[in-house]
Scaffold this motif. Structure first.
Motif, mmCIF file in Angstrom:
data_model
loop_
_atom_site.group_PDB
_atom_site.id
_atom_site.type_symbol
_atom_site.label_atom_id
_atom_site.label_comp_id
_atom_site.label_asym_id
_atom_site.label_seq_id
_atom_site.Cartn_x
_atom_site.Cartn_y
_atom_site.Cartn_z
ATOM 1 N N UNK A 102 0.822 -1.207 0.000
ATOM 2 C CA UNK A 102 0.000 0.000 0.000
ATOM 3 C C UNK A 102 0.856 1.258 0.000
ATOM 4 N N UNK A 104 3.667 1.821 -1.652
ATOM 5 C CA UNK A 104 4.254 2.187 -2.940
ATOM 6 C C UNK A 104 3.176 2.799 -3.815
ATOM 7 N N UNK A 105 3.524 3.905 -4.444
ATOM 8 C CA UNK A 105 2.621 4.576 -5.362
ATOM 9 C C UNK A 105 2.450 3.711 -6.609
ATOM 10 N N UNK A 106 1.203 3.287 -6.906
ATOM 11 C CA UNK A 106 1.011 2.371 -8.029
ATOM 12 C C UNK A 106 1.348 2.994 -9.379
ATOM 13 N N UNK A 107 1.450 4.310 -9.442
ATOM 14 C CA UNK A 107 1.622 4.968 -10.739
ATOM 15 C C UNK A 107 3.086 5.212 -11.104
ATOM 16 N N UNK A 154 2.877 -3.333 -8.540
ATOM 17 C CA UNK A 154 1.971 -4.484 -8.581
ATOM 18 C C UNK A 154 2.605 -5.665 -9.300
#
Lengths: 551, 283, 316
Positions: A102, A104-107, A154
């Motif tokens: 959670x 880590x920035x997914x973008x 991810x």
């Protein structure tokens, strides 16, 4: 040695939903020396994370530091202006979160986020930062250290993300790293790799650390000193040796006691007659059916097992092994695709709605999270009363009396029946959850991770209760858990599951050495022990580890 | 540990503290509701009668908020207008929320093809802009109060459905629903006893917001001459009738507008100041 | 390697097509299945039964509704929108010029309102809880709570009557100079912007606040990032989907808005055409205008969904 951190009389206030102010940290003081790792240990609500975050000068929404000082290398983080605080974060003190997935920035790519600290504080060139990050990836024994940074969060596993977040914390060369329950969300076999990586990096670089955890055995492996917290107050502080071997405070003793659960005495129940539950070649899964009549994602691949009357079967395995699916399939929530379930001599329909009311009554299931298993809009007496009217046709006075009896059975005060679930503590809720299953007067109860969401001490009490009720009511349990000590404490037989299959079944006494399947051996040996030398002396076949954990 | 456990959870009844702004909002809503009920007995002049010799008369002792383009008493017309604006909107919002919520809960609990069918169809209905739908229906059938109520209700069923379904789907994944299912409970019990009590707060807040939308749409339609037809007039129709007074700022065109604004703003204020628990997700 | 976003986008487009079908069925039947015989209405009460029957045959009114729907839908697809009852002109010709006018109005409104709303929404989220944030919140609630015609009439009252800066009525064909454009479009655009922007501000703010509450935003803060960096580098890239959605939903409100605004300011757009058609019960014209609006709305929503899918980093 000098003190890197000096926390003096720290107080933190929180504003509740109804606008009241409560003190959640009540005057805590301790020090961290340079290069030393101090563990903060306690159950949920003890304030351990809150204290750790004040070292970064941070409090979660609704909280504020109301008194005392948090000196980090001479600067009081509690009083530093926002801009100064930001300049300390990442360079002097850094943070490893509980859930790296959670955090880590997914973008953004992983590399971008790992080296962001150097960019924010202008520490080095981007190329130098990348090279340093790759070195850290190597030191944390991450696979493909050269390329893993180019991926998105991810695309890598939870255990790897957790180590990557440690790289993110270390890249700014901080004096101290805050670890916030960094292995709690991981499976035991993964936890071991992550712990090893953390320990070797921290030892080599001589960086100080504050390690927040609820797990004494994990803490024993990595910490020099331990701070025991409860209800926002410091209970005891001492070296790891001393806390483990000669605890002074009663609460510390209680924590240690909960750890060393007595194994279950050999069952006296007869093994004669037909088994209570027999499951044969059960196949179940999710997703669309394929042409061969099996579901796309098979969660269970031909599982067979037997539960004798009055005896308990434990089912263990790591997340994704199919153990919860097994419980749901037996209960008819997820109907089996093929295979047979025989209960008390009669075959059961695969789907719950096709079973008779009597069949449903005799086989009850209890879920892990009492929070979601109890309807928050209903009172406890309504929750317990419904199965009484539904199965036994009780009403009025008779029903009320039975609700009282049920509360007595699970050792809860009768006055609780007027309350709603939100007004109960976690342990109380789980007891109500269990009482509801008892209300049906079942023969078999499926317990799906019923103690996993509870604190150690509370969980131990619930296990004791389950044992007691079994004696009184001649019940059987199927006990599903990832926690080996819990299963050991209550079960007569233990089945080990891996990738949707039952790979082995053995008595709990054999869990230490008698396992024959390589995965069972790996699993059993990965459970941390209270002995501080356990991790260093543990010998595991690295090939085996990568073959089975693969995460 | 990610949340901080607070001892507040131990208190017996959760304290629903509504602040001053919310109370003011509630008071204004109550005021208009009472007016709508008792208007025929308190209006100073008969609504349809021309009582002022002047048209677009100013505020005076005799006519508290002036007179309209024919010389009728504005106060009487606004008080009676409350009957139409509040009444029609209330009936319409009740119908649309009842249908939407019941269908939404059934869709969430049943799942499968029924859910897909209902969701697809109502989503498609939702992609007809509301004013447009009103225009088309009124063009085809003509405008009368039952037609208006039904049209407004139908326009907002998809929204109420989608909102209630989303809430119910969340509840439906909770273990207590699974427990009830494995106990052998039927759909009716699941909907009324397990799901409804958990979504009723947000659903009521949503009803309030939808009431505002309906008041605005009804006023807009009436303003276009497609809503309440003469000799009756709701607040939107009053603005339309008296729009000729706009160039000289006649009270007859300003006061009906103010009436609409007080009602809609106060509903919004009330909802915005509800306890977080109820307001959750109602944005 | 196939892009995992492609099947999602394809399925989204299929859904839009199905929706369009349902909508056209709804529009057609809402306008034709209802009481009142079109031929009688067109010819008046005095018409002879033979004349009525002749017209019914000519208009296919004697055929089953399903067939008539197929004729109509087929006409739409081939660009034949039918003939207006009221003035016997091809509807395509009636709509074409009006459509351009309406698009101009909508386009200018979008150009003004989107940047304005995004700026206000994002800054309000960044300064959550501040006086500025509360002022923006109160203002947007206030505007959302009043009907569009009230904003329009207030604008007329203030700019045209009180200040006498602007004309009270728009005529799009008289715009020659830039100041003319400004004078003509100022009030319609202002009115539309108020309605559209206030909803967009609320939704944008909510979307950014939500991403600011995520663990990765907190993590960035704990890495020493400034508030601005947290918002720009971490919150916004992840809020693209919800924000695009907010823009599309708010802009779709333009459909309702232009109906009121074009009527009040007497602006010769497609909504005015439709309101006039309602007055004359010109059903083919109403159907066509309704379809234009519905298609516009669907295109907006579908585009927003597709952008949201493309913006999702997990689908790259």
């Amino acid at each position: 040695m000098t003190n890197l951190v000096e926390i003096r009389d720290l107080k933190v206030e929180a504003k509740t939903d109804s606008g009241r102010i409560v003190e959640i940290i009540r005057g805590v003081s301790f020090d961290v020396q340079e290069g030393e790792i101090v563990a903060l240990i306690g159950e949920s609500g003890s304030g351990k994370t809150t204290i750790a975050l004040t070292l970064l000068g941070h409090t979660r929404a609704g909280c504020r530091i109301s008194g005392g000082s948090v000196a980090l290398a001479g600067q009081d983080m509690a009083r530093l202006p926002e801009r100064k605080r930001a300049s300390v974060r990442g360079t002097q003190v850094s943070y490893v979160p509980q859930s790296a997935a959670a955090a880590f920035n997914p973008a953004q790519t992983i590399m971008e986020q790992v080296i962001e600290v150097t960019r924010i504080h202008d520490l080095m060139s981007a190329d130098a930062a990348r090279a340093r990050a790759t070195d850290l990836f190597k030191a944390l024994s991450l696979p493909n250290p050269e390329t893993i940074g180019d991926r998105y969060p991810h695309q890598v596993s939870g255990g790897q993300l957790q180590r990557l977040s440690a790289a993110m914390a270390l890249i700014g060369d901080p004096k101290i790293v805050i670890f916030d329950e960094p292995t709690t969300a991981l499976d035991v076999t993964t936890q071991i790799e992550v712990l090893r990586a953390f320990k070797s990096v921290m030892r080599k670089s001589r960086i100080a650390g504050v390690y927040v955890s609820h797990d004494l055995a994990v803490v024993a492996q990595i910490a020099d000193r331990i701070v025991v917290l409860k209800g926002g107050e410091l209970q005891e502080i001492g070296s790891t040796e001393q806390i483990l071997n000669s605890p002074q405070h009663p609460y510390t003793k209680q924590l240690l006691g909960a750890f060393k659960q007595a194994a279950r005495a050999a069952s006296t129940a007869s093994q004669e007659g037909r088994p209570l539950l027999e499951v044969q070649d059960l196949v179940a899964g999710y997703g669309p059916m394929q042409t061969d009549g099996t579901p796309l994602i098979k969660a269970l691949r031909s599982v067979s097992l037997k539960v004798e009357r009055g005896r308990n079967l434990g089912i263990i395995g790591e997340s994704g092994c199919g153990k919860s699916t097994l419980a749901r399939t037996i209960a008819g929530i997820l109907p089996a695709v093929s295979g047979a379930i025989t209960f008390d001599g009669k075959p059961l329909a695969p789907a719950a709605h096709a079973r008779t009311r009597e069949e449903l009554r005799e086989l009850q299931i209890v879920f892990q999270y009492a929070d979601t298993a109890l309807n928050p809009a209903k009172s406890i007496s309504d929750i317990l009363g419904r199965p009484l009217s539904f199965y036994h046709g009780m009403a009025g006075e008779k029903r009320a009396r039975r609700v009282d009896e049920l509360l007595d059975m699970v050792r809860l005060p009768r006055a609780l029946k007027h309350r709603r679930p939100a007004e109960l503590s976690g342990g109380q809720k789980q007891r109500v959850n269990f009482a509801r299953a008892l209300a049906a007067e079942p023969k078999l109860i499926l317990c799906d991770e019923v103690t996993s969401a509870l604190d150690t001490v509370v969980a131990a009490a619930v296990i004791d209760l389950l044992k007691e009720l079994q004696r009184e009511l001649s019940l059987s349990y199927i006990f599903i858990s990832h926690d080996l000590s819990v299963v050991e404490a209550i079960c007569d037989e233990v089945a080990v599951m891996y990738a949707g299959e039952k790979i082995e079944q053995l008595p709990p006494s054999a869990m230490g050495s008698g396992a024959s399947h390589p995965y069972s051996k790996l699993l059993f040996s990965s459970v941390p022990k209270l002995d501080p030398t356990w991790l260093d002396s543990l010998k595991q076949d690295p090939e085996l580890l990568s073959a089975f954990s693969g995460r | 540990m990610t949340t901080i456990e607070t001892p507040a959870a131990k208190s017996r009844k959760p304290a629903y503290r509504t602040n001053l702004v919310g109370l003011v909002g509630m008071a204004i809503i109550a005021f208009w509701a009472i007016i709508a009920l008792i208007a025929p007995w308190i209006i100073p002049y008969p609504v349809g009668e021309i009582v002022d010799l002047d048209y677009f008369g100013p505020i005076s002792q005799q006519f508290w908020i002036g007179s309209d383009y024919l010389g009728r008493d504005m106060l009487s017309r606004i008080l009676m207008g409350a009957r139409y604006t509040v009444g029609i909107s209330l009936v319409a919002v009740s119908i649309s929320c009842f249908c939407g919520v019941v269908l939404g809960m059934i869709a969430a609990v049943s799942g499968g093809w029924l859910d897909t069918l209902l969701s697809r169809f109502l989503d498609a209905m939702n992609s007809i802009p509301s004013k447009l739908f009103g225009l088309v229906v009124v063009a085809a059938v003509g405008s009368s109060i039952p037609v208006l109520v039904l049209t407004l209700a139908i326009i907002y069923i998809p929204g109420a459905f989608r909102f209630a379904r989303a809430l119910a789907v969340n509840i439906n994944t909770m273990d207590f629903i699974t427990v009830a299912r494995t106990r052998g409970e039927g759909t009716l019990y699941l909907i009324t006893s397990e799901i409804l009590p958990n979504i009723i707060g947000p659903v009521l807040a949503d009803l309030g917001l939808r009431f505002v939308f309906i008041v605005l749409l009804l006023s807009g339609l009436s303003f276009l001459g497609l809503g309440v037809q003469p000799p009756y007039a709701d607040w939107g129709a009053l603005v339309r009738e008296n729009i000729g007074g706009l160039p000289f700022g006649a009270p007859a065109v300003i006061f009906p507008s103010i009436a609409i604004a007080t009602l809609t703003v106060s509903v919004n204020l009330l909802i915005d100041n509800l306890p977080q628990k109820i307001r959750d997700r109602s944005e | 390697m196939t892009n995992p976003a492609l099947p999602l986008i394809a399925s989204r487009l299929v859904i839009s097509a199905i929706t369009l079908l349902i909508v056209s069925v709804a529009v057609f039947f809402a306008t034709t299945m209802l009481p009142g015989d079109t031929a009688t209405i067109l010819l008046g009460q005095a018409a002879t039964p033979e004349a009525v029957a002749g017209l019914r045959k000519a208009m296919h009114l004697d055929e089953p509704a399903v067939l008539r729907f197929l004729y109509w839908a087929g006409g739409l697809l081939s660009g034949d929108l039918g003939t207006s009852y009221a003035n016997d002109m091809p509807i395509a010709d009636l709509i074409a010029g009006r459509f351009v006018s309406s698009m101009k109005l909508a386009g200018i409104t979008a150009l003004v309102s989107v940047p304005l709303a995004l700026t206000l929404g994002i800054t309000a989220a960044m300064l959550k809880g501040s006086l500025y944030d509360r002022a923006v919140t109160v203002l947007t609630i206030g505007i959302i709570s009043v009907p569009e015609f009230m904003i329009a009439t207030s604008a007329v009252l203030f700019f045209a009557v009180y200040l006498q800066w602007l004309p009270a009525i728009s005529f799009a064909n008289e715009t020659v100079t830039w100041s003319d454009v400004l004078r003509v479009y100022a009030m319609p655009v202002l009115t539309l912007t108020f309605g559209v922007a206030s909803q967009m501000i609320r939704m944008t703010r909510a979307a950014v606040v939500e991403t600011l509450n995520t663990p990765y935003a907190e993590m960035a803060l704990l890495k020493g990032a400034s508030r601005g960096r947290v918002v720009l580098r971490h919150a916004l890239p992840n809020a693209v989907g919800p924000i695009v959605n907010a823009i599309a939903l708010s802009l779709s409100n333009l459909v309702g808005g232009v109906i009121i605004v074009e009527t009040i300011f007497n602006y010769p757009g497609i909504a005015k055409l439709m309101v006039d058609a309602v007055a004359t019960r010109d059903l083919p014209l109403i159907q066509s205008c309704a379809m234009v609006f519905c298609v516009g709305y669907l295109i907006l929503i579908t585009a927003a969904d597709v952008i949201a899918i493309l913006a999702n980093p997990r689908l790259r």
